[in-house]
Each structure stands twice: as structure tokens, then as C-alpha cells.
Design an enzyme around this catalytic site. Structure first.
Site, PDB file in Angstrom:
ATOM      1  N   GLU A  64     -12.323   1.189   1.501  1.00 13.16           N
ATOM      2  CA  GLU A  64     -12.567   2.207   2.524  1.00 13.16           C
ATOM      3  C   GLU A  64     -12.658   3.606   1.917  1.00 13.16           C
ATOM      4  O   GLU A  64     -11.975   3.918   0.945  1.00 13.16           O
ATOM      5  CB  GLU A  64     -11.413   2.203   3.536  1.00 13.16           C
ATOM      6  CG  GLU A  64     -11.289   0.898   4.267  1.00 13.16           C
ATOM      7  CD  GLU A  64      -9.941   0.727   4.960  1.00 13.16           C
ATOM      8  OE1 GLU A  64      -9.919   0.059   6.014  1.00 13.16           O
ATOM      9  OE2 GLU A  64      -8.923   1.228   4.462  1.00 13.16           O
ATOM     10  N   LYS A  77     -10.193   9.990   0.574  1.00 13.66           N
ATOM     11  CA  LYS A  77      -9.446   8.993  -0.211  1.00 13.66           C
ATOM     12  C   LYS A  77     -10.281   7.737  -0.318  1.00 13.66           C
ATOM     13  O   LYS A  77     -10.950   7.352   0.649  1.00 13.66           O
ATOM     14  CB  LYS A  77      -8.112   8.678   0.483  1.00 13.66           C
ATOM     15  CG  LYS A  77      -7.282   7.628  -0.280  1.00 13.66           C
ATOM     16  CD  LYS A  77      -5.860   7.532   0.264  1.00 13.66           C
ATOM     17  CE  LYS A  77      -5.771   6.692   1.506  1.00 13.66           C
ATOM     18  NZ  LYS A  77      -4.363   6.473   1.915  1.00 13.66           N
ATOM     19  N   THR A  92      -1.860  -4.969  -3.345  1.00 12.74           N
ATOM     20  CA  THR A  92      -2.634  -5.066  -2.106  1.00 12.74           C
ATOM     21  C   THR A  92      -3.404  -3.768  -1.872  1.00 12.74           C
ATOM     22  O   THR A  92      -4.576  -3.789  -1.487  1.00 12.74           O
ATOM     23  CB  THR A  92      -1.689  -5.338  -0.912  1.00 12.74           C
ATOM     24  OG1 THR A  92      -1.025  -6.575  -1.132  1.00 12.74           O
ATOM     25  CG2 THR A  92      -2.452  -5.399   0.398  1.00 12.74           C
ATOM     26  N   ALA A 147       5.206  -3.499  -1.381  1.00 10.40           N
ATOM     27  CA  ALA A 147       5.104  -2.201  -2.071  1.00 10.40           C
ATOM     28  C   ALA A 147       5.467  -1.009  -1.194  1.00 10.40           C
ATOM     29  O   ALA A 147       6.041  -0.030  -1.663  1.00 10.40           O
ATOM     30  CB  ALA A 147       3.679  -2.040  -2.612  1.00 10.40           C
ATOM     31  N   GLN A 148       5.148  -1.061   0.099  1.00 10.71           N
ATOM     32  CA  GLN A 148       5.409   0.115   0.960  1.00 10.71           C
ATOM     33  C   GLN A 148       6.865   0.193   1.407  1.00 10.71           C
ATOM     34  O   GLN A 148       7.323   1.247   1.865  1.00 10.71           O
ATOM     35  CB  GLN A 148       4.531   0.057   2.235  1.00 10.71           C
ATOM     36  CG  GLN A 148       3.056  -0.220   2.028  1.00 10.71           C
ATOM     37  CD  GLN A 148       2.358   0.845   1.210  1.00 10.71           C
ATOM     38  OE1 GLN A 148       2.594   2.043   1.402  1.00 10.71           O
ATOM     39  NE2 GLN A 148       1.517   0.428   0.279  1.00 10.71           N
ATOM     40  N   ASP A 169      11.537 -10.767   4.636  1.00 10.87           N
ATOM     41  CA  ASP A 169      10.195 -11.067   4.122  1.00 10.87           C
ATOM     42  C   ASP A 169      10.134 -12.576   3.974  1.00 10.87           C
ATOM     43  O   ASP A 169      11.136 -13.219   3.638  1.00 10.87           O
ATOM     44  CB  ASP A 169       9.972 -10.389   2.762  1.00 10.87           C
ATOM     45  CG  ASP A 169       8.521 -10.402   2.316  1.00 10.87           C
ATOM     46  OD1 ASP A 169       7.912  -9.311   2.224  1.00 10.87           O
ATOM     47  OD2 ASP A 169       7.976 -11.512   2.045  1.00 10.87           O
ATOM     48  N   THR A 209       3.684  -6.052   6.884  1.00  7.38           N
ATOM     49  CA  THR A 209       3.279  -7.261   6.167  1.00  7.38           C
ATOM     50  C   THR A 209       1.789  -7.171   5.840  1.00  7.38           C
ATOM     51  O   THR A 209       1.076  -6.329   6.386  1.00  7.38           O
ATOM     52  CB  THR A 209       3.533  -8.515   7.023  1.00  7.38           C
ATOM     53  OG1 THR A 209       2.698  -8.469   8.185  1.00  7.38           O
ATOM     54  CG2 THR A 209       4.999  -8.592   7.442  1.00  7.38           C
ATOM     55  N   GLY A 233       1.372  -2.712   9.189  1.00 11.33           N
ATOM     56  CA  GLY A 233       0.536  -3.675   8.458  1.00 11.33           C
ATOM     57  C   GLY A 233      -0.785  -4.013   9.134  1.00 11.33           C
ATOM     58  O   GLY A 233      -1.747  -4.383   8.457  1.00 11.33           O
ATOM     59  N   ASP A 235      -3.981  -3.039  10.124  1.00 14.64           N
ATOM     60  CA  ASP A 235      -4.776  -1.824   9.897  1.00 14.64           C
ATOM     61  C   ASP A 235      -6.215  -2.150   9.569  1.00 14.64           C
ATOM     62  O   ASP A 235      -6.891  -1.417   8.864  1.00 14.64           O
ATOM     63  CB  ASP A 235      -4.132  -0.980   8.784  1.00 14.64           C
ATOM     64  CG  ASP A 235      -4.065  -1.716   7.457  1.00 14.64           C
ATOM     65  OD1 ASP A 235      -4.410  -2.913   7.419  1.00 14.64           O
ATOM     66  OD2 ASP A 235      -3.671  -1.105   6.450  1.00 14.64           O
ATOM     67  N   LYS A 239      -6.720  -8.102  11.567  1.00 11.43           N
ATOM     68  CA  LYS A 239      -5.419  -8.069  10.871  1.00 11.43           C
ATOM     69  C   LYS A 239      -4.413  -7.344  11.770  1.00 11.43           C
ATOM     70  O   LYS A 239      -4.415  -6.122  11.846  1.00 11.43           O
ATOM     71  CB  LYS A 239      -5.615  -7.327   9.548  1.00 11.43           C
ATOM     72  CG  LYS A 239      -4.399  -7.227   8.647  1.00 11.43           C
ATOM     73  CD  LYS A 239      -4.880  -6.868   7.233  1.00 11.43           C
ATOM     74  CE  LYS A 239      -3.792  -6.347   6.333  1.00 11.43           C
ATOM     75  NZ  LYS A 239      -3.896  -4.903   6.084  1.00 11.43           N
TER      76      LYS A 239
END
Ligand code: NAD
Length: 347
Positions: A64, A77, A92, A147-148, A169, A209, A233, A235, A239
Site C-alpha cells: 500500500e 508511507k 508481516t 510484532a505490534q 496468542d 492478529t 488487525g 485492516d 481481513k
């Protein structure tokens, strides 16, 4: 700067320098600065060019571009989202970004944004939480410990006063990693055996997730009255993380509706499903949480203005420091019309 050769050099912040910057600033302070910068930019929402991000989808992920401008500065970005990457040792989400002068079109900053995205996403979540979460919230369920996740926990600690995080998780190693990383952060960290256990007693439910399919991380019966849901998650088209029944019961707050209706949790709902734009809550033009029993939902997808704010924070933070390199990115010949001559003389 008057020397043309200097004027053409563009400050570049590498991953290593971003890490130095965050450590020198302090993580909590960096998160607070980012939240403050995002809030200030959301308060002048109408002065920005806005467009849904430009997405290129493939069966495995998405790449994106996220542009915006405020008449003085332009930013974008580049970011990807590839949930299966972690299986092969890749991330990811990775990103880099650029800030440029609207007056000249020349870039004024190029920077890594993988770390910066995790920081700004967490700062944005906590900023929304500050306005929407139930008063006196102390405990957050953190579902998805990739990671986040640590950034999310630290931001809610620094900005919303959360003192306890309950982790879940589907991959136990991710929870162990998250708990290990948060040890010594001042947060009480409680690894849990299921999503149901993680949300017990939590006033804030964060879902973060990664799966490129409609998922049900929170089912309708898991969400009781009075909680704030921070849904990170979901986004991307296809999803999502929440059962549609939750969206029927919740007051939904979004960044930029034209983007969120395609990418967020509300893609599951009718096109006119009621939402409130978060900037209006910050500006006092719309109500946030009205009552204790209300379920508030920040349907986060990540919007270009948040990255623009983060780019400005970095531009300001590196001024007068050695946390950047100068890149020879622009040709910028002495005679601007003699690009060919510049090339020829370089033999
Ligand atoms: P990651 O791959 O590092 O971590 C995702 C974690 O989710 C993994 O540990 C995985 O095991 C876990 N998971 C997957 N399915 C699960 C399930 N059903 N139950 C419990 N855990 C499950 O990814 P990340 O970088 O942490 O990003 C997480 C998500 O946040 C991604 O979908 C990404 O696209 C999104 N994201 C959103 C924003 C935003 O602004 N809203 C910004 C950055 C990332």
C-alpha cells in the site's frame, strides 16, 4: 543551506538510527510525543488532502501507498501486510516513508517506518483509548502477541494508565516472547490460556492478529457491556477480527470512513452503518463514550495523517542530532536545466 550540493542531500533515518532515537528519547516519551502530534493534526483534519490508501492486493498480502499533504508538507508511507511472512522468518508489516516540501517538491526526510509504524499505531490506539475507554480502566486484554503487541501494551500504559495486560496468542511462543519483552516495563503481565481467559476482568480489549481471512477473534457472547475494543488487525478487504453482532451493539469510531468502510471491521456491515469520525470526538464536535455500559469500538485501519504526524516528529527529533545520514537522492545539477551536462561531466 545555500550550497546546491548540500541542498540536494536528503536526511535518511535508518532502522539503527531510529532505535537510537527511541532509546535516547525514551519509549514512553516517544509514544506520548506521537500521540500528541497525531492529536494536533486530527484537530486540523480539514486542512489535509485525504484519500483512501492505494492498495495492490495479491493472494498472499497487500502493498500500500498512503499519501497526504497539508499545503506545506507532503508525506507518504509504503507499507506491506503479508500474514504468512512470519512462517518464513519475514515480518508481516514493513514500511518506509518520505516527507517533502510542497513548495519545491524536494524530499526533506526519508525514513524507515517499520518501527515507526508500530509506534504510531500504538500511539493512535492509546489516543483513541484515552477518549473512549471506560474511566479508570486498568486492565487490557492483548490478543495477538506479534510484532505490534508490546508497543500497544506500552502505549496504553504510558497514555491511558493501564497497569495490567492479559496476553493471548494461538502461538504460545508469541505470548512468551511478549511477556519476556514486557518484563520490567512496570506492567503486570499475565499470559492466558485462551481468548476467553484473556478478556476476563479487562476493560479494554485489543485485537491485533494477522490472518488474511474473515476471522472471529472476539465472538458476540465474549463482549460484555462497558468495554472498549481496540481492533487493530482487521485492516484489509476480507481481513476482520470481530463477529458482526459486536458491531451492531457497539458505537463504532473510525479514522477516515471511505477507507475504513473498505478495510475495517465495518466492511462486514451495510454501507451506511453508523460510524463516528474520531477527529470529531477529539475536536469536541461529536460525543465519545456517553455512558458506562456503552461498548466503544475503535475500528483501526491506520490512516495517512498518522504517518504524516509521525514523520514530522522524526524530522524534528533528528534536527541537531547525528541520528541520520545524508543521502545523495536528488540529481539537483548546479544549472537545473543541464541534467545531461551533469551526467556527461561525471565520466
Ligand atoms: P504478526 O504477524 O507479527 O503478529 C500477529 C500475531 O497474531 C501472531 O503472533 C499470530 O500467532 C497471532 N494470531 C493469528 N491468528 C490468531 C488467532 N486466531 N488467535 C490468536 N492469535 C492469533 O503481525 P503484527 O505486525 O503484530 O500485526 C498484527 C496485525 O495488525 C496485522 O494484521 C497488521 O496488518 C495489523 N496492523 C494494523 C495497523 C493499524 O494501523 N490498524 C498497523 C500495523 C499493523
Amino acid at each position: 543551506m545555500t550550497d546546491p550540493s548540500e541542498r540536494a542531500l536528503v536526511p535518511f533515518v535508518s532502522v539503527e538510527n531510529m532505535m537510537r532515537l527511541v532509546h535516547e528519547t525514551g519509549l514512553d516519551e516517544m509514544l506520548r510525543r506521537l500521540a500528541g502530534a497525531i492529536e494536533a493534526d486530527f484537530l486540523r483534519w480539514e486542512s489535509f488532502d485525504k484519500t483512501p490508501r492505494v492498495a495492490s492486493h495479491s493472494p498472499l498480502g497487500v502493498i500500500e501507498l498512503m499519501p497526504t499533504a497539508d499545503g506545506t508538507l507532503y508525506g507518504f508511507k509504503y507499507v506491506n501486510g503479508h500474514p504468512k511472512n512470519t512462517h518464513t522468518g519475514l515480518q508481516t508489516v514493513t514500511a518506509f516513508g518520505l516527507l517533502a516540501s510542497v513548495e519545491t517538491g524536494y524530499p526533506v526526510l526519508l525514513t524507515e517506518m517499520t518501527l515507526l509504524t508500530a509506534l504510531r499505531t500504538a500511539a493512535m490506539s492509546a489516543l483513541a483509548g484515552k477518549h473512549l475507554a471506560p474511566r479508570g480502566a486498568t486492565t487490557m486484554a492483548m490478543i495477538g502477541n506479534g510484532a505490534q503487541s508490546e508497543f500497544q501494551c506500552r502505549a496504553f500504559g504510558a497514555i491511558c494508565g493501564i497497569d495490567t495486560v492479559r496476553l493471548w496468542d494461538k502461538d504460545r511462543a508469541a505470548t512468551e516472547k511478549c511477556a519476556r519483552n514486557l518484563a520490567g516495563s512496570g506492567l503486570t503481565v499475565l499470559p492466558c490460556a485462551s481468548a476467553e481467559e484473556a478478556i476476563e476482568g479487562a476493560q479494554i480489549l485489543t485485537t491485533c492478529t494477522a490472518d488474511k481471512q474473515y476471522a472471529t477473534i472476539l465472538s458476540d457472547n465474549m463482549v460484555g457491556p462497558g468495554v472498549h475494543i481496540n481492533a487493530i488487525g482487521g485492516d484489509c478487504p476480507g481481513k476482520t477480527e470481530l463477529a458482526p453482532g459486536i458491531l451492531d451493539r457497539a458505537s463504532v469510531f473510525v479514522e477516515y470512513p471511505p477507507q475504513t468502510r473498505v478495510e475495517g471491521e465495518i466492511q462486514q456491515m451495510a454501507e451506511d452503518h453508523p460510524v463516528t469520525e474520531l477527529w470529531q470526538v477529539l475536536a469536541g464536535k461529536a460525543a465519545g463514550r456517553k455512558e458506562a455500559a456503552q461498548i466503544t469500538l475503535f475500528d483501526s485501519v491506520g490512516f495517512a495523517i498518522e504517518d504524516f504526524s509521525a514523520l514530522k516528529v522524526v524530522r524534528d527529533a533528528i534536527a541537531g542530532s547525528d541520528h541520520y545520514q545524508l543521502l545523495d537522492l536528488l540529481a539537483d545539477p548546479d544549472d537545473p536545466r543541464d541534467l545531461y551536462g551533469m551526467l556527461a561531466r561525471a565520466v
